[in-house]
Design a protein around this motif. Sequence first.
Motif, short mmCIF file in Angstrom:
data_model
loop_
_atom_site.label_atom_id
_atom_site.label_comp_id
_atom_site.label_asym_id
_atom_site.label_seq_id
_atom_site.Cartn_x
_atom_site.Cartn_y
_atom_site.Cartn_z
N THR A 54 0.85 -1.19 0.00
CA THR A 54 0.00 0.00 0.00
C THR A 54 0.88 1.24 0.00
OG1 THR A 54 -0.11 0.09 2.42
CG2 THR A 54 -1.78 -1.23 1.30
N ASP A 55 0.26 2.42 -0.08
CA ASP A 55 1.01 3.66 -0.14
C ASP A 55 2.02 3.80 1.00
OD1 ASP A 55 -0.16 4.53 -2.46
OD2 ASP A 55 -1.66 5.77 -1.48
N LYS A 56 1.60 3.42 2.19
CA LYS A 56 2.50 3.60 3.34
C LYS A 56 3.69 2.65 3.32
CE LYS A 56 -0.20 0.55 6.41
NZ LYS A 56 0.85 -0.48 6.55
N ASP A 57 3.65 1.65 2.42
CA ASP A 57 4.71 0.65 2.36
C ASP A 57 5.82 1.01 1.38
OD1 ASP A 57 3.26 -0.99 4.12
OD2 ASP A 57 2.09 -1.81 2.47
N VAL A 58 5.65 2.08 0.60
CA VAL A 58 6.59 2.40 -0.48
C VAL A 58 7.21 3.77 -0.27
CG1 VAL A 58 6.85 2.76 -2.97
CG2 VAL A 58 5.28 1.00 -2.12
N SER A 59 8.53 3.83 -0.42
CA SER A 59 9.20 5.14 -0.39
C SER A 59 10.23 5.19 -1.50
CB SER A 59 9.88 5.36 0.97
OG SER A 59 10.86 4.38 1.22
N LYS A 60 10.24 6.30 -2.21
CA LYS A 60 11.16 6.47 -3.33
C LYS A 60 12.53 6.89 -2.82
CE LYS A 60 11.64 9.09 -7.65
NZ LYS A 60 10.98 10.08 -8.54
N VAL A 61 13.57 6.18 -3.26
CA VAL A 61 14.93 6.50 -2.85
C VAL A 61 15.58 7.47 -3.82
CG1 VAL A 61 17.22 5.56 -2.35
CG2 VAL A 61 15.17 4.28 -1.68
N GLY A 62 15.44 7.19 -5.12
CA GLY A 62 16.02 8.08 -6.12
C GLY A 62 16.48 7.33 -7.35
N ALA A 63 17.11 8.06 -8.26
CA ALA A 63 17.55 7.48 -9.53
C ALA A 63 18.90 6.81 -9.37
CB ALA A 63 17.62 8.56 -10.60
N GLU A 64 19.07 5.65 -10.03
CA GLU A 64 20.34 4.93 -10.05
C GLU A 64 20.51 4.29 -11.42
OE1 GLU A 64 21.09 2.21 -6.89
OE2 GLU A 64 20.32 3.55 -5.32
N THR A 65 21.76 4.12 -11.84
CA THR A 65 22.05 3.49 -13.12
C THR A 65 22.60 2.09 -12.88
OG1 THR A 65 22.56 5.62 -14.16
CG2 THR A 65 23.39 3.63 -15.25
N ILE A 66 22.00 1.09 -13.54
CA ILE A 66 22.42 -0.30 -13.42
C ILE A 66 22.82 -0.80 -14.80
CG2 ILE A 66 21.72 -2.65 -12.82
CD1 ILE A 66 19.71 -1.47 -10.87
N ASP A 67 24.09 -1.12 -14.98
CA ASP A 67 24.60 -1.59 -16.27
C ASP A 67 24.18 -0.67 -17.41
OD1 ASP A 67 25.80 -3.77 -15.05
OD2 ASP A 67 24.05 -5.05 -15.31
N GLY A 68 24.29 0.62 -17.17
CA GLY A 68 23.98 1.60 -18.20
C GLY A 68 22.51 1.92 -18.37
N VAL A 69 21.65 1.27 -17.57
CA VAL A 69 20.21 1.49 -17.67
C VAL A 69 19.75 2.37 -16.51
CG1 VAL A 69 17.93 0.40 -17.66
CG2 VAL A 69 19.85 -0.73 -18.81
#
Length: 285
Positions: free
Chosen positions: A164-179
Amino acid sequence: MRSSGVKAGAIGTAVLMGSALLTACGGDGDPNADKPAASASAGGAQEQGTTAVRSAYDRTAEAETAKLTLKVRAAANGRSVTSDGKGAIDLADGDSTMTVTAEGKTIEQRVVDQVLYQKAPGQKVPDGKSWVKIDLQKVAERQGVNPGQIGDPAQSAGYAKAITDKDVSKVGAETIDGVRTTRYKVSVDVAKLPGGSRLREQFGPTLPMQIWLDDDGRIRRQQVDMTVKAPASAQPGSSASPRQIKVSTLMEYSDFGTEVDADAPPAEQVADMTDQVLKNGRQQS
């Protein structure tokens, strides 16, 4: 597993069974998985993150196949074992082929129709066979959980229903193997998963999870950390706290659409070890 310590084989079995139980949390797709929660404000960042995470399993499965790397670390009683796997998975039915390395040994592994096949150099197999097999569906049923979608981590729709909404928090952008990806921290409510009551006894109330999604909403990386608890009844005559094995599983997906050729080994080369694994699990103390 004996009271004198944790054997590598026992930890390896815990890794296998832990992965099987996690992927057994799937079920029918959630028809509301792509819809925002009713209590969330339209367009809100929290709602968007929750929607992205809840729909990620279906979006990943739509890619049909992918290459998969896996790292599992299991620790107990001051001892740890790390297993590394590399292969490919059919995201539609969960069939996969993988090479797994642990403690200097390499294992050839296949999952076909919810049955695990393993072959390792020098392993002792009954009747001179070269492969052992473990029926993951049978194991899951004995554990009291839904056997659906075993071996198919990308289709663990049960996760979506437990977020649910309370279970998710955005950490930020990261690049994995160029993606480019977006990383989220998620807390899965175990009680809301199929077979939640039994799973709660084994894993506790929540499963901490991190998930990295690409711009198409597909899973590129997923990390699940759990503590597997053995009930006190599994330790006759012991008043100590239940045994605990900490398991961290990191999966990465890439090369979506890759070819997957997963076939069961010839029957005459296979020894069924399902009952033995279940028996050992009951006897561990």
